[in-house]
Scaffold this active site. Structure first.
Site, short mmCIF file in Angstrom:
data_model
loop_
_atom_site.label_atom_id
_atom_site.label_comp_id
_atom_site.label_asym_id
_atom_site.label_seq_id
_atom_site.Cartn_x
_atom_site.Cartn_y
_atom_site.Cartn_z
N THR A 186 0.82 -1.21 0.00
CA THR A 186 0.00 0.00 0.00
C THR A 186 0.86 1.27 0.00
OG1 THR A 186 -1.42 1.29 1.50
CG2 THR A 186 -0.09 -0.38 2.52
N TYR B 251 -1.66 -0.68 11.00
CA TYR B 251 -1.80 -1.34 9.69
C TYR B 251 -0.62 -1.01 8.79
CZ TYR B 251 -3.21 -1.75 4.78
OH TYR B 251 -3.22 -2.03 3.43
N LYS C 131 2.43 -3.40 7.28
CA LYS C 131 2.68 -3.58 5.84
C LYS C 131 4.12 -3.14 5.51
CE LYS C 131 0.21 -4.76 2.99
NZ LYS C 131 -0.15 -6.12 2.50
N PRO D 25 -20.99 8.69 8.15
CA PRO D 25 -19.95 9.21 9.05
C PRO D 25 -18.71 9.69 8.29
CG PRO D 25 -20.01 6.80 9.15
CD PRO D 25 -21.06 7.22 8.16
N ASP E 191 -12.37 12.43 14.64
CA ASP E 191 -11.35 12.02 13.67
C ASP E 191 -10.66 10.72 14.09
OD1 ASP E 191 -9.92 12.20 11.36
OD2 ASP E 191 -8.88 14.06 11.86
P1 NAD Z 1 -9.53 -7.64 2.35
O1 NAD Z 1 -9.54 -7.31 3.80
O2 NAD Z 1 -10.76 -7.40 1.54
O3 NAD Z 1 -9.15 -9.17 2.13
C1 NAD Z 1 -8.13 -9.80 2.86
C2 NAD Z 1 -8.21 -11.30 2.59
O4 NAD Z 1 -7.12 -11.94 3.27
C3 NAD Z 1 -9.49 -11.94 3.12
O5 NAD Z 1 -10.00 -12.84 2.17
C4 NAD Z 1 -9.05 -12.66 4.38
O6 NAD Z 1 -9.83 -13.81 4.69
C5 NAD Z 1 -7.62 -13.06 4.00
N1 NAD Z 1 -6.78 -13.25 5.19
C6 NAD Z 1 -6.63 -12.41 6.25
N2 NAD Z 1 -5.81 -12.97 7.15
C7 NAD Z 1 -5.38 -14.16 6.64
C8 NAD Z 1 -4.50 -15.17 7.10
N3 NAD Z 1 -3.90 -15.09 8.29
N4 NAD Z 1 -4.30 -16.24 6.31
C9 NAD Z 1 -4.92 -16.36 5.10
N5 NAD Z 1 -5.78 -15.44 4.62
C10 NAD Z 1 -6.00 -14.34 5.38
O7 NAD Z 1 -8.30 -6.84 1.76
P2 NAD Z 1 -8.11 -6.13 0.35
O8 NAD Z 1 -8.67 -4.77 0.42
O9 NAD Z 1 -8.55 -7.05 -0.74
O10 NAD Z 1 -6.52 -5.98 0.33
C11 NAD Z 1 -5.71 -7.03 -0.22
C12 NAD Z 1 -4.26 -6.61 -0.15
O11 NAD Z 1 -4.08 -5.38 -0.85
C13 NAD Z 1 -3.74 -6.35 1.27
O12 NAD Z 1 -2.44 -6.85 1.36
C14 NAD Z 1 -3.77 -4.83 1.40
O13 NAD Z 1 -2.78 -4.39 2.31
C15 NAD Z 1 -3.45 -4.42 -0.02
N6 NAD Z 1 -3.96 -3.09 -0.45
C16 NAD Z 1 -5.28 -2.79 -0.30
C17 NAD Z 1 -5.75 -1.56 -0.77
C18 NAD Z 1 -7.21 -1.19 -0.66
O14 NAD Z 1 -7.58 -0.05 -0.99
N7 NAD Z 1 -8.10 -2.09 -0.26
C19 NAD Z 1 -4.86 -0.65 -1.37
C20 NAD Z 1 -3.51 -1.01 -1.50
C21 NAD Z 1 -3.08 -2.24 -1.05
P1 TYD Z 2 -10.77 3.77 4.29
O1 TYD Z 2 -11.74 3.35 3.24
O2 TYD Z 2 -10.89 3.18 5.65
O3 TYD Z 2 -9.31 3.56 3.68
P2 TYD Z 2 -7.87 4.04 4.26
O4 TYD Z 2 -8.01 4.38 5.68
O5 TYD Z 2 -7.05 2.82 4.05
O6 TYD Z 2 -7.45 5.20 3.40
O7 TYD Z 2 -10.88 5.35 4.46
C1 TYD Z 2 -10.73 6.23 3.35
C2 TYD Z 2 -10.81 7.64 3.91
O8 TYD Z 2 -12.14 7.87 4.39
C3 TYD Z 2 -9.89 7.89 5.09
O9 TYD Z 2 -9.39 9.23 5.02
C4 TYD Z 2 -10.79 7.74 6.30
C5 TYD Z 2 -12.14 8.21 5.79
N1 TYD Z 2 -13.33 7.56 6.38
C6 TYD Z 2 -14.38 8.37 6.85
O10 TYD Z 2 -14.34 9.61 6.79
N2 TYD Z 2 -15.49 7.73 7.35
C7 TYD Z 2 -15.58 6.38 7.44
O11 TYD Z 2 -16.62 5.86 7.96
C8 TYD Z 2 -14.50 5.58 6.97
C9 TYD Z 2 -14.56 4.08 7.04
C10 TYD Z 2 -13.40 6.22 6.43
#
Ligand code: NAD
Ligand code: TYD
Length: 351
Positions: free
Chosen positions: A133, A158, A162, A213, A289
């Site tokens: 990330t 978090y 990472k 929120p 916040d």
């Molecule tokens: P998510 O929370 O939707 O999914 C995580 C998955 O990992 C789930 O299916 C969960 O069951 C599995 N998991 C968790 N712990 C586990 C364990 N101990 N063993 C096996 N499986 C396990 O997450 P996501 O949003 O799809 O993110 C996926 C990856 O991408 C992560 O590494 C996250 O850091 C990275 N990432 C996410 C975003 C975003 O905006 N969502 C952006 C950049 C990077």
């Molecule tokens: P989020 O989707 O949790 O992603 P990240 O924290 O990984 O960026 O949040 C995106 C942005 O939105 C972040 O600035 C926090 C804000 N946020 C709110 O204002 N309200 C909410 O209920 C949530 C979940 C996030």
């Protein structure tokens, strides 16, 4: 690189499930996918409904915890894993603030286990791709953007977990010569995202006319990318990225949170069957916040653009319309996700 047996960890999550669909539907991957997922609250087999039936020879699911070394070792040898794309993680910042322990275990120890298995794998092991990330870089001021050489300054449990896993991946490349690539991506949105994250949470609450929120003053900025574009960038890096390198992925789409929330309200208000007497913007509620809340993220992905001509395809306007429609059309999925555990998290978080 010919991949025969690709382990995707966390394939039942938001991005992992989109990636599995993307690869199986694409034309330049002919191998088998072994999806290893623990199925935490965020892992949902419904995200891959129909995949086993449509690709019986090319898709396998194994319920497994990446922290369980013996179990992962078994999967590694049973399926002769030659490549890993590692998504599995605890991914929600707010949860990491409340309960950081699982973040340390899964994101750090789990990644370490997989690296150890890859290190011990036979010579045909081709790649460990680590999904990370932009949050590892910390928070930006009003100007500038993250490049691959920006120093790491994570601010939440978090992002710190990472960052730690990124460092381990890099060290395994430098120390043991493990073929690795790392991608650091900005915020994703799109189908199958668990509604604890801003965009799906706001869509579902706004449909039901519940409060929306917004943390702090709502002026925090994220750089949004449609999930399919992220999948496309990951695959590009896996195929062609230089081993040992890191690539930033972003959408060139900086938005203040409040602007996104207002946009979702307006999209829903304009739908004839969802029209009401008041605007959904009235539901916006500024709440306390998030501690350590990063002010601004912006990604410079010129390395990816220059080396592979990669650019995102989806605009935010079209991507957010598609996403809102997906959540409206997939009522069964939504119903199953909004379970007791989810309600209890929302109650704990927002009162
Ligand atoms: P998510 O929370 O939707 O999914 C995580 C998955 O990992 C789930 O299916 C969960 O069951 C599995 N998991 C968790 N712990 C586990 C364990 N101990 N063993 C096996 N499986 C396990 O997450 P996501 O949003 O799809 O993110 C996926 C990856 O991408 C992560 O590494 C996250 O850091 C990275 N990432 C996410 C975003 C975003 O905006 N969502 C952006 C950049 C990077
Ligand atoms: P989020 O989707 O949790 O992603 P990240 O924290 O990984 O960026 O949040 C995106 C942005 O939105 C972040 O600035 C926090 C804000 N946020 C709110 O204002 N309200 C909410 O209920 C949530 C979940 C996030």
């Amino acid at each position: 690189m010919v991949i025969k047996n690709l382990m995707v960890t966390g394939g039942c999550g938001f991005i992992g499930s989109n990636f599995i669909r993307y690869l199986l539907k694409g034309e330049d991957f002919s191998g088998r996918i072994i999806n290893a997922d623990k199925l935490t609250y965020a892992g949902n087999p419904d995200n891959l409904k129909g995949i086993k039936e449509n690709y019986p020879e090319r898709y396998v699911f194994e319920r497994a915890d990446i922290c369980d070394f013996a179990r992962m070792e078994e999967i590694f040898s049973d399926y002769k894993i030659d490549t890993i794309c590692h998504f599995a993680a605890e991914s929600h910042v707010d949860r990491s603030i409340k309960r950081p322990d699982t973040f340390i275990n899964t994101n750090i120890i789990g990644t370490f286990n997989l690296l150890e298995l890859a290190r011990a794998a036979p010579d045909n092991f081709s790649l460990f791709h680590h999904i990370s990330t932009d949050e590892v870089y910390g928070s930006l001021g009003k100007t500038g953007s993250f490049v691959e050489t920006t120093p790491y300054k994570p601010n939440s449990p978090y992002s710190a977990s990472k960052a730690s896993s990124d460092h381990l991946v890099r060290a395994y490349n430098r120390t043991y010569g493990l073929p690795t690539t790392i991608s650091n991506c900005s915020n994703n949105y799109g189908p199958y995202q668990f509604p604890e994250k801003l965009i799906p949470l706001v869509i579902l609450n706004a449909v039901n006319r519940e409060k929306l929120p917004v943390y702090g003053d709502g002026r925090n900025i994220r750089d949004w990318l449609y999930v399919e574009d992220h999948c496309d960038a990951i695959w590009t890096i896996m195929k062609s990225g230089r081993r040992g390198e890191t690539y930033n992925i972003g959408g060139d789409m900086e938005m203040e949170n409040i602007a996104i929330v207002e946009m979702i309200c307006d999209i829903l208000d304009e739908m004839p069957h969802l029209k009401g007497s008041s605007s959904r913007r009235d539901l916006i509620t500024f709440v306390e916040d998030r501690p350590g809340h990063d002010r601004r993220y912006a990604i410079d992905f010129s390395k990816l653009r220059k080396e592979f001509n990669w650019v995102p395809r989806e605009s935010f306007n079209s991507g957010i319309q598609k996403t809102v429609s997906w959540y409206l059309e997939n009522k069964e999925w939504v119903k199953r996700v909004i379970n007791k555990e989810y309600q209890s998290w929302i109650g704990e978080q927002y009162g």
